[in-house]
Structures are given as C-alpha cells and as structure tokens.
Design a protein around this motif. Structure first.
Motif: not given
Length: 534
Positions: A49, A52, A54, A56, A486, A488
């Motif tokens: 994580v 931000d 996210n 990935k 980028t 959501e």
C-alpha cells in the motif's frame, strides 16, 4: 383522404416500434463471480500500500492482467502477512496472490504455476571487498528482517552478530549507513528498494543465491476449479507477452553480482564457447525460425490489442448509450406530440402536411445518431481514410456530451483541416480523452477542456488541455503504460489503448503537466490529409 391518413398512421407506428426496439433491446450478461484476494500490505515490489493508500505491485498487476484475459473478477484485500496467511484457511479470502511454496504449506494450500523463483542474496556496499561469499560472514554484523527464514542458518555462523530490523527497507538503510557489514534478504525486494532509494550503484550482491523457492498464487486445497482458472490465465499472459512487460516494469535491471574474477572469467569462457558451437550448428535454420517466431508474436500482439481496445470500449459503453438515449428523446417527443394530436386534427390539412414533413426529418435525425453510435460500437478492421478533423471531432463530442454535465468544451479547430485516420478509432480516442478529463475535473470549480489544432508541416497537432488535477512529474512518464492509473476506480487501460491506436494510424502522442492541480495537456501529432481524397 382517409386512405392517406391510414397509411400515415401505419408508417408512424412502425417507425416508433422499430426505434424503441433498437434503443432498448440490449444483451444481458451474467455477473461474474468476484474472488477475494489476500495480500501483504508491506512487501514491495510484489504487493504494498503506497503513501496515497493505493494497493499496487507486481502481484496486483499480474492478477489484473489475468482478469483481462479470463474475465475473472478480483477484490483486493491488503492486510498484514500473518493475517493473509490464515485468511484463506478461515474462508475470509479465496486466494493469496503470492507465496513461497513449501512442503508444509502444500498440506494446506494448492499452488499455481510458478510466477517466479524467490531467493535471498547477500548484499554489501559496493566498496566492500572483504565479504565475497558466505564463508566471509564470520565475525561480521548481518542485517536481517525480523522472523527471516534464514535466521537459524545465519545464527550458526561463527561469531556472527545479527541485527534485526522491522522491514527490509530499514535493514537496507542500516547497510547504507554503515551500521552492518552485510544484509541478507529477498533478492527482488532489496533490488526494488535500492532503486527507490537511488542506491542501485551503491550496493552489490556477493556469493550465490540462498533459499531458492517457487513463488506462486495459493488457494485452499478444496478449490481446484479456481486453481485451474488461475493457471489458464497465467499461461495466457505468459504467451502474449504481458507477463514479461509487468516483470520489467516492477523488477527492472538487477543489482550487479560481484562474484570472483575467476568465476566471471570461467563463465564468460564457457558462454563464448557455447555460443560459438550453437552458432555453427544453428546458423542454417536461424533465419526461418526467427521469421516464424516474429509472425506468431505479431499475431499475438494484434489479438491482445484487439482485446484491450474491446475491453476499454465496454468500460464507456453504458455512458455512450445514455448519451444516445438522451439525444433520441427529443425527436421521439416531437413524433409523440404529432401522434397524440392526430385524432383531434385528422381533418386539418395544414397539420397533416406539417406532420408529413417533420416526422421523416425527426426519424432521419434518430437514424444519423444510431449510425454514429454503431460506427463507434461495431468492431471492425482499421480502415485509414482522409477525414475532416472538425466534423469528426464534433461527432465524437456529441456522443459523450450528455455526461459532460459540469464540464465546458471549447473547440478552436479550422473546419478545413483534414487528417488520415480510421474514423471509428478516432471517435474512440476522443471519447477516452474527454472522459479522462471529466474524471480529472470532477472537483474543479470552473471545469474547462480546450481543444485546439495547429498545422506543422505535414502534420496536424491536435491538443486537449484541461484545468483538472494534473499529474506529478514522477507519475507522468507512466501515463501510457498498461494498468497504470491514479484514479480510485480506474482500470489503467484507456490511455494505453489511445497511444496504441494513434501509433497504428501513423501518429504520435505526448502528455504534459506542470504538476498536481496544474491541469493536463495531451498533444496528438496526426498525418495531414488531402481534402480531395476526403
């Protein structure tokens, strides 16, 4: 007169029936089962994580690629590793997206085909010449991640001092700061962290790989059907080249391995001898084999691009259908007004003449809208032709304008400019860029997209500029990569498909942004067309 009115009524009723059937008859697809994916919150570059929030990493992108080629749906659930390990066994998740295979774990899980080989390596500073292999670790201070698999093995080395860190990132920093003599950790993870810290040239690998194990996706032993689907997806992305692209994206070039000069010389000597032998024995068949391989890869790439474009098109189909429905309501309303008044004005000649003129015009208007929609929606082979830039641009904008509720579009394009492009693919490019700007302008007070065109020699440069959220300089170079987003809820395919389409049509595309909240500029250099060929 009565006979004429009868045929007019019949014509209107048949036209309305045809339009309603064409508009509202849409195929129904069964909802795909969503599989819950457990993943480690802090294991870059495999899965993590970011700052931000996210989720990935290599494992995340790999499952997205499998989803694309198989139709499987995944819900990612990042958590601590110790929780991820038991989540499948307790039924809280359906699979773990990456785990080392061992005999003990095989009694609990079924493992997919290998994603890669996980190993550990010894890392030292580049100027360190005292540690060349495992035997040189005696009396040294070694950095390890807490509960590392190699702890017992390293602790048995004579006079060794083990320094435990909460993460490999902290352990690497300890090596760079001179707190320890060497670091032992996951080869690919330390390689990734070194690149993130701009320290790829400051460290090196010594000795041989340690604790090599198969790294794969794990599912519960009671779910072999899920395992088969995953294996089919892994095989597909390995064959079509997507796996190689993702591997390069996340792991890149490895840290140099400083083995002894003798070993290097010996390996190079054997390699040169082997290469010469292979060259002598295979020179006659190499050209034909290479041609066959190129032909196969070319077809695979074409098939993959077709699937990506189709996937991207489906993402926006519901929005486009809403736009078409909105546009069609106006002519349908006019037709309905005439038909409702016909019983009362059946003897009004002026009314009937007006209806006979207006209704066909409204039907033609609906027909044009449907043709424009079908031109975008129907898959077909690319046909590059000379098109009027302004006309096709406005046609594409009309398809999507119903969803541009809070966004103003300013068009400053000469009506006499022509470019060479596949007309349906041009609409797809424009729709993708407009919907991308719409997302970026979601929170803007004065949302504006300006579209301009400039002549530059044999090219026309078409520019889309918005005043939305923009992108950072770190993220901007990745905008055209597959699965990079980028947003959501983004899928990371749209801009990749846009670039591929423009490349196929002989053009070029670039992106510019002055930073976050500074807007975005997309420049497309398209080949100029000849008006006489349009």
């Amino acid at each position: 007169m009565k006979k004429r009115i009868y045929w007019l009524r019949l014509f209107c009723l048949l036209s309305l029936s045809f339009l309603l059937c064409a508009l509202f008859s849409t195929p129904v697809y069964a909802a795909a089962e969503v599989y819950r994916v457990a993943g480690d919150r802090d294991f870059p570059p495999y899965e993590y994580v970011d700052a931000d929030g996210n989720f990935k990493g290599f494992n995340v992108d790999l499952l997205k690629a499998i989803s694309l080629v198989t139709g499987m749906e995944f819900e990612f659930i990042p958590m601590k590793w110790e929780h991820a390990y038991v989540s499948v066994h307790q039924g809280q998740a359906d699979l773990i997206q990456g785990m080392k295979e061992s005999e003990q774990r095989k009694s609990i899980f079924l493992f997919s085909e290998s994603l890669l080989t996980s190993s550990q390596s010894i890392f030292v500073l580049d100027q360190n010449n005292t540690v060349r292999n495992e035997s040189d670790l005696k009396g040294k201070t070694i950095a390890l991640n807490k509960e590392d698999i190699s702890y017992r093995e390293i602790s048995e080395i004579e006079n060794v001092i083990i320094a435990e860190y909460d993460s490999l990132g902290e352990a690497l920093q300890g090596l760079l700061d001179g707190e320890v003599d060497a670091l032992i950790g996951n080869t690919l993870t330390v390689n990734y962290l070194s690149k993130e810290k701009n320290a790829i040239d400051l460290v090196k690998i010594v000795g041989r790989s340690m604790n090599e194990q198969k790294y794969a996706i794990a599912v519960h032993r009671s779910n072999p059907e899920l395992l088969k689907k995953l294996n089919d997806g892994i095989l597909e992305i390995q064959n079509n080249g997507m796996y190689d692209s993702l591997y390069r994206k996340w792991f890149g070039a490895p840290i140099k391995n400083a083995t002894s000069n003798y070993e290097v010389l010996w390996k190079y000597t054997l390699g040169i001898i082997g290469a010469l032998v292979a060259l002598v024995t295979m020179i006659k068949s190499a050209n034909n084999k290479l041609k066959r391989m190129i032909a196969v890869k070319t077809e695979e790439q074409k098939a993959l691009m077709h699937e990506l474009r189709h996937y991207d098109k489906l993402q926006f189909m519901n929005k486009i259908i809403s736009s078409i429905a909105h546009e069609i309501r106006n002519p349908l309303t006019s037709i309905k007004i005439y038909t409702n008044q016909m019983p009362q004005k059946i003897d009004n000649r002026a009314f009937l003449l007006a209806a006979s003129e207006d209704i066909p015009q409204e039907i033609d208007r609906v027909d044009r809208l449907l043709k424009e929609f079908m031109e975008y929606a129907s898959p077909k082979k690319p046909v590059i032709a000379t098109i009027n830039l302004y006309d096709e641009l406005m046609s594409a904008i009309k398809l999507a304008k119903f969803h541009m509720d809070h966004m103003r579009i300013r068009v400053s394009v000469d009506r006499q400019l022509f470019v060479t492009f596949d007309v349906s693919q041009f609409k797809q490019v424009v729709l993708n860029l407009l919907l991308n700007s719409h997302e970026a302008l979601r929170n803007a007070d004065d949302a504006v997209v300006e579209i301009t065109a400039q002549e530059r020699g044999h090219e026309i440069v078409l520019t889309f500029q918005d005043n939305g959220c923009g992108m950072s300089r770190e993220n901007l170079p990745h905008i055209f990569e597959p699965f990079y987003t980028t947003k959501e809820f983004g899928n990371g395919v749209g801009m990749f498909v846009v670039k591929q389409i423009i490349d196929d049509n002989g053009g070029r595309i670039t992106a510019e942004s002055d930073g976050p909240h500074q807007g975005m500029r997309i420049h497309m250099s398209l080949k100029r067309g000849d008006e006489d060929e349009a």
